[in-house]
Design a protein around this motif. Structure first.
Motif, PDB file in Angstrom:
ATOM      1  N   VAL A 240     -37.927 -94.447  81.731  1.00  0.00           N
ATOM      2  CA  VAL A 240     -38.438 -93.085  81.886  1.00  0.00           C
ATOM      3  C   VAL A 240     -37.428 -92.108  81.289  1.00  0.00           C
ATOM      4  O   VAL A 240     -36.220 -92.266  81.460  1.00  0.00           O
ATOM      5  CB  VAL A 240     -38.705 -92.778  83.375  1.00  0.00           C
ATOM      6  CG1 VAL A 240     -39.067 -91.310  83.591  1.00  0.00           C
ATOM      7  CG2 VAL A 240     -39.810 -93.695  83.912  1.00  0.00           C
ATOM      8  N   ASP A 241     -37.931 -91.108  80.589  1.00  0.00           N
ATOM      9  CA  ASP A 241     -37.146 -90.064  79.913  1.00  0.00           C
ATOM     10  C   ASP A 241     -36.309 -90.598  78.750  1.00  0.00           C
ATOM     11  O   ASP A 241     -35.516 -89.855  78.175  1.00  0.00           O
ATOM     12  CB  ASP A 241     -36.242 -89.295  80.892  1.00  0.00           C
ATOM     13  CG  ASP A 241     -37.035 -88.531  81.933  1.00  0.00           C
ATOM     14  OD1 ASP A 241     -38.161 -88.087  81.622  1.00  0.00           O
ATOM     15  OD2 ASP A 241     -36.539 -88.379  83.068  1.00  0.00           O
ATOM     16  N   GLN A 242     -36.455 -91.875  78.402  1.00  0.00           N
ATOM     17  CA  GLN A 242     -35.739 -92.455  77.264  1.00  0.00           C
ATOM     18  C   GLN A 242     -36.694 -93.042  76.238  1.00  0.00           C
ATOM     19  O   GLN A 242     -36.540 -92.816  75.046  1.00  0.00           O
ATOM     20  CB  GLN A 242     -34.775 -93.549  77.740  1.00  0.00           C
ATOM     21  CG  GLN A 242     -33.657 -93.056  78.617  1.00  0.00           C
ATOM     22  CD  GLN A 242     -32.834 -94.220  79.147  1.00  0.00           C
ATOM     23  OE1 GLN A 242     -32.657 -95.224  78.474  1.00  0.00           O
ATOM     24  NE2 GLN A 242     -32.360 -94.095  80.370  1.00  0.00           N
TER      25      GLN A 242
ATOM     26  N   TYR B 144     -50.020 -97.531  84.481  1.00  0.00           N
ATOM     27  CA  TYR B 144     -50.233 -96.229  83.840  1.00  0.00           C
ATOM     28  C   TYR B 144     -48.886 -95.691  83.375  1.00  0.00           C
ATOM     29  O   TYR B 144     -47.965 -95.563  84.180  1.00  0.00           O
ATOM     30  CB  TYR B 144     -50.836 -95.231  84.828  1.00  0.00           C
ATOM     31  CG  TYR B 144     -52.119 -95.672  85.463  1.00  0.00           C
ATOM     32  CD1 TYR B 144     -53.335 -95.424  84.838  1.00  0.00           C
ATOM     33  CD2 TYR B 144     -52.129 -96.327  86.695  1.00  0.00           C
ATOM     34  CE1 TYR B 144     -54.533 -95.821  85.423  1.00  0.00           C
ATOM     35  CE2 TYR B 144     -53.318 -96.729  87.289  1.00  0.00           C
ATOM     36  CZ  TYR B 144     -54.513 -96.475  86.650  1.00  0.00           C
ATOM     37  OH  TYR B 144     -55.696 -96.863  87.238  1.00  0.00           O
ATOM     38  N   ILE B 145     -48.771 -95.381  82.079  1.00  0.00           N
ATOM     39  CA  ILE B 145     -47.549 -94.783  81.531  1.00  0.00           C
ATOM     40  C   ILE B 145     -47.914 -93.409  80.980  1.00  0.00           C
ATOM     41  O   ILE B 145     -48.825 -93.284  80.166  1.00  0.00           O
ATOM     42  CB  ILE B 145     -46.921 -95.672  80.448  1.00  0.00           C
ATOM     43  CG1 ILE B 145     -46.469 -97.010  81.053  1.00  0.00           C
ATOM     44  CG2 ILE B 145     -45.745 -94.951  79.782  1.00  0.00           C
ATOM     45  CD1 ILE B 145     -45.795 -97.960  80.081  1.00  0.00           C
ATOM     46  N   TYR B 146     -47.186 -92.395  81.443  1.00  0.00           N
ATOM     47  CA  TYR B 146     -47.444 -90.995  81.082  1.00  0.00           C
ATOM     48  C   TYR B 146     -46.514 -90.591  79.942  1.00  0.00           C
ATOM     49  O   TYR B 146     -45.286 -90.635  80.095  1.00  0.00           O
ATOM     50  CB  TYR B 146     -47.195 -90.097  82.289  1.00  0.00           C
ATOM     51  CG  TYR B 146     -48.185 -90.303  83.414  1.00  0.00           C
ATOM     52  CD1 TYR B 146     -49.134 -89.336  83.696  1.00  0.00           C
ATOM     53  CD2 TYR B 146     -48.171 -91.465  84.187  1.00  0.00           C
ATOM     54  CE1 TYR B 146     -50.048 -89.505  84.735  1.00  0.00           C
ATOM     55  CE2 TYR B 146     -49.082 -91.653  85.217  1.00  0.00           C
ATOM     56  CZ  TYR B 146     -50.007 -90.671  85.487  1.00  0.00           C
ATOM     57  OH  TYR B 146     -50.922 -90.847  86.503  1.00  0.00           O
ATOM     58  N   ILE B 147     -47.108 -90.181  78.824  1.00  0.00           N
ATOM     59  CA  ILE B 147     -46.350 -89.808  77.624  1.00  0.00           C
ATOM     60  C   ILE B 147     -46.608 -88.330  77.337  1.00  0.00           C
ATOM     61  O   ILE B 147     -47.765 -87.921  77.165  1.00  0.00           O
ATOM     62  CB  ILE B 147     -46.761 -90.687  76.431  1.00  0.00           C
ATOM     63  CG1 ILE B 147     -46.514 -92.166  76.779  1.00  0.00           C
ATOM     64  CG2 ILE B 147     -46.014 -90.272  75.170  1.00  0.00           C
ATOM     65  CD1 ILE B 147     -47.043 -93.151  75.766  1.00  0.00           C
ATOM     66  N   ASP B 148     -45.531 -87.536  77.298  1.00  0.00           N
ATOM     67  CA  ASP B 148     -45.690 -86.094  77.098  1.00  0.00           C
ATOM     68  C   ASP B 148     -46.025 -85.763  75.639  1.00  0.00           C
ATOM     69  O   ASP B 148     -46.019 -86.655  74.783  1.00  0.00           O
ATOM     70  CB  ASP B 148     -44.466 -85.329  77.606  1.00  0.00           C
ATOM     71  CG  ASP B 148     -43.238 -85.426  76.721  1.00  0.00           C
ATOM     72  OD1 ASP B 148     -43.323 -85.879  75.562  1.00  0.00           O
ATOM     73  OD2 ASP B 148     -42.161 -85.028  77.198  1.00  0.00           O
ATOM     74  N   PRO B 149     -46.330 -84.492  75.330  1.00  0.00           N
ATOM     75  CA  PRO B 149     -46.722 -84.123  73.965  1.00  0.00           C
ATOM     76  C   PRO B 149     -45.656 -84.392  72.894  1.00  0.00           C
ATOM     77  O   PRO B 149     -45.991 -84.509  71.723  1.00  0.00           O
ATOM     78  CB  PRO B 149     -47.010 -82.618  74.068  1.00  0.00           C
ATOM     79  CG  PRO B 149     -47.367 -82.394  75.494  1.00  0.00           C
ATOM     80  CD  PRO B 149     -46.517 -83.371  76.265  1.00  0.00           C
ATOM     81  N   THR B 150     -44.396 -84.541  73.295  1.00  0.00           N
ATOM     82  CA  THR B 150     -43.347 -84.866  72.317  1.00  0.00           C
ATOM     83  C   THR B 150     -43.200 -86.372  72.117  1.00  0.00           C
ATOM     84  O   THR B 150     -42.373 -86.819  71.334  1.00  0.00           O
ATOM     85  CB  THR B 150     -41.983 -84.277  72.732  1.00  0.00           C
ATOM     86  OG1 THR B 150     -41.526 -84.939  73.926  1.00  0.00           O
ATOM     87  CG2 THR B 150     -42.070 -82.772  72.959  1.00  0.00           C
TER      88      THR B 150
ATOM     89  N   VAL C  77     -41.793 -90.881  77.351  1.00  0.00           N
ATOM     90  CA  VAL C  77     -42.315 -91.405  78.616  1.00  0.00           C
ATOM     91  C   VAL C  77     -41.708 -90.588  79.750  1.00  0.00           C
ATOM     92  O   VAL C  77     -40.488 -90.502  79.874  1.00  0.00           O
ATOM     93  CB  VAL C  77     -41.965 -92.899  78.787  1.00  0.00           C
ATOM     94  CG1 VAL C  77     -42.319 -93.384  80.186  1.00  0.00           C
ATOM     95  CG2 VAL C  77     -42.668 -93.738  77.728  1.00  0.00           C
ATOM     96  N   ARG C  78     -42.570 -89.997  80.576  1.00  0.00           N
ATOM     97  CA  ARG C  78     -42.096 -89.153  81.681  1.00  0.00           C
ATOM     98  C   ARG C  78     -42.235 -89.812  83.042  1.00  0.00           C
ATOM     99  O   ARG C  78     -41.489 -89.489  83.955  1.00  0.00           O
ATOM    100  CB  ARG C  78     -42.809 -87.802  81.675  1.00  0.00           C
ATOM    101  CG  ARG C  78     -42.481 -86.972  80.469  1.00  0.00           C
ATOM    102  CD  ARG C  78     -40.983 -86.713  80.398  1.00  0.00           C
ATOM    103  NE  ARG C  78     -40.649 -85.942  79.202  1.00  0.00           N
ATOM    104  CZ  ARG C  78     -39.431 -85.720  78.800  1.00  0.00           C
ATOM    105  NH1 ARG C  78     -38.399 -86.228  79.453  1.00  0.00           N
ATOM    106  NH2 ARG C  78     -39.222 -85.019  77.717  1.00  0.00           N
ATOM    107  N   ARG C  79     -43.171 -90.717  83.186  1.00  0.00           N
ATOM    108  CA  ARG C  79     -43.297 -91.452  84.448  1.00  0.00           C
ATOM    109  C   ARG C  79     -44.286 -92.600  84.251  1.00  0.00           C
ATOM    110  O   ARG C  79     -44.951 -92.698  83.234  1.00  0.00           O
ATOM    111  CB  ARG C  79     -43.710 -90.541  85.589  1.00  0.00           C
ATOM    112  CG  ARG C  79     -45.124 -89.997  85.521  1.00  0.00           C
ATOM    113  CD  ARG C  79     -45.392 -89.112  86.751  1.00  0.00           C
ATOM    114  NE  ARG C  79     -46.747 -88.658  86.800  1.00  0.00           N
ATOM    115  CZ  ARG C  79     -47.144 -87.427  86.576  1.00  0.00           C
ATOM    116  NH1 ARG C  79     -46.264 -86.501  86.262  1.00  0.00           N
ATOM    117  NH2 ARG C  79     -48.412 -87.109  86.675  1.00  0.00           N
ATOM    118  N   TYR C  80     -44.364 -93.434  85.270  1.00  0.00           N
ATOM    119  CA  TYR C  80     -45.349 -94.523  85.282  1.00  0.00           C
ATOM    120  C   TYR C  80     -45.686 -94.830  86.726  1.00  0.00           C
ATOM    121  O   TYR C  80     -44.948 -94.475  87.651  1.00  0.00           O
ATOM    122  CB  TYR C  80     -44.823 -95.769  84.554  1.00  0.00           C
ATOM    123  CG  TYR C  80     -43.813 -96.542  85.358  1.00  0.00           C
ATOM    124  CD1 TYR C  80     -44.211 -97.603  86.175  1.00  0.00           C
ATOM    125  CD2 TYR C  80     -42.469 -96.215  85.334  1.00  0.00           C
ATOM    126  CE1 TYR C  80     -43.285 -98.301  86.926  1.00  0.00           C
ATOM    127  CE2 TYR C  80     -41.537 -96.906  86.082  1.00  0.00           C
ATOM    128  CZ  TYR C  80     -41.958 -97.946  86.882  1.00  0.00           C
ATOM    129  OH  TYR C  80     -41.047 -98.629  87.640  1.00  0.00           O
TER     130      TYR C  80
END
Length: 164
Positions: free
Chosen positions: A96-98, A139-145, A148-151
């Protein structure tokens, strides 16, 4: 029609062995990449690894529940075979965040589906997997940039919706 049991047995055994030969998790470390490709056929994904190796990815998505990553070193030998859709691994593997979108693809392959939810600015990638024969979702959440922000995981209710 008369059956020839020895012939029928040989054909059945051959089909069984052919099924085993196409099972990615049965590839042993030390097998060459060429042997692996000959036994399993074309992978669903190929990704370069740091240090000059390559990942051969065999995904059973969208209908299946497994993604197997076969890592080959720079000399062309298999060094690891991992079925990556495992709840026991998610906390260790997902960064996450990487991780960026390409890291997710190189590890899990194309998702079962992508969607959006109102509570997150970005896209949610989803994979199906099984945990002790229970259908589950990753579920993996990917931000607009593309980060990966969370799962999280949850039950796979797809068949329940179809039955209603």
């Amino acid at each position: 029609m008369r059956l020839h049991w020895p012939s029928t047995f040989v054909v059945a055994a051959g089909l069984l062995l052919a099924g085993c030969a196409s099972e990615p998790t049965r590839i042993a470390p030390g097998t060459t990449a060429a042997e692996t490709l000959q036994r399993l056929g074309a992978p669903t994904g190929r990704y370069p690894l740091t240090g000059g190796g390559e990942r051969l990815q065999y995904s059973r998505m969208p209908a299946g529940y497994e993604v197997t990553d076969i890592d080959v070193d720079a000399s062309g030998k298999v060094v690891s075979v991992t079925q990556v859709l495992s709840e026991a691994r998610f906390g260790h593997d997902i960064k996450v965040d990487q991780w960026r979108q390409n890291d997710v693809l190189a590890f899990y392959g194309r998702p079962y589906e992508t969607s959006r939810v109102s509570s997150f600015d970005g896209v949610v990638w989803t994979w199906r997997y099984k945990a002790v024969n229970e259908r589950r979702m990753l579920y993996i959440y990917i931000d607009p940039t593309g980060v990966v922000r969370r799962y999280h995981t949850g039950d796979d209710l797809e068949l329940d919706r179809v039955r209603d």
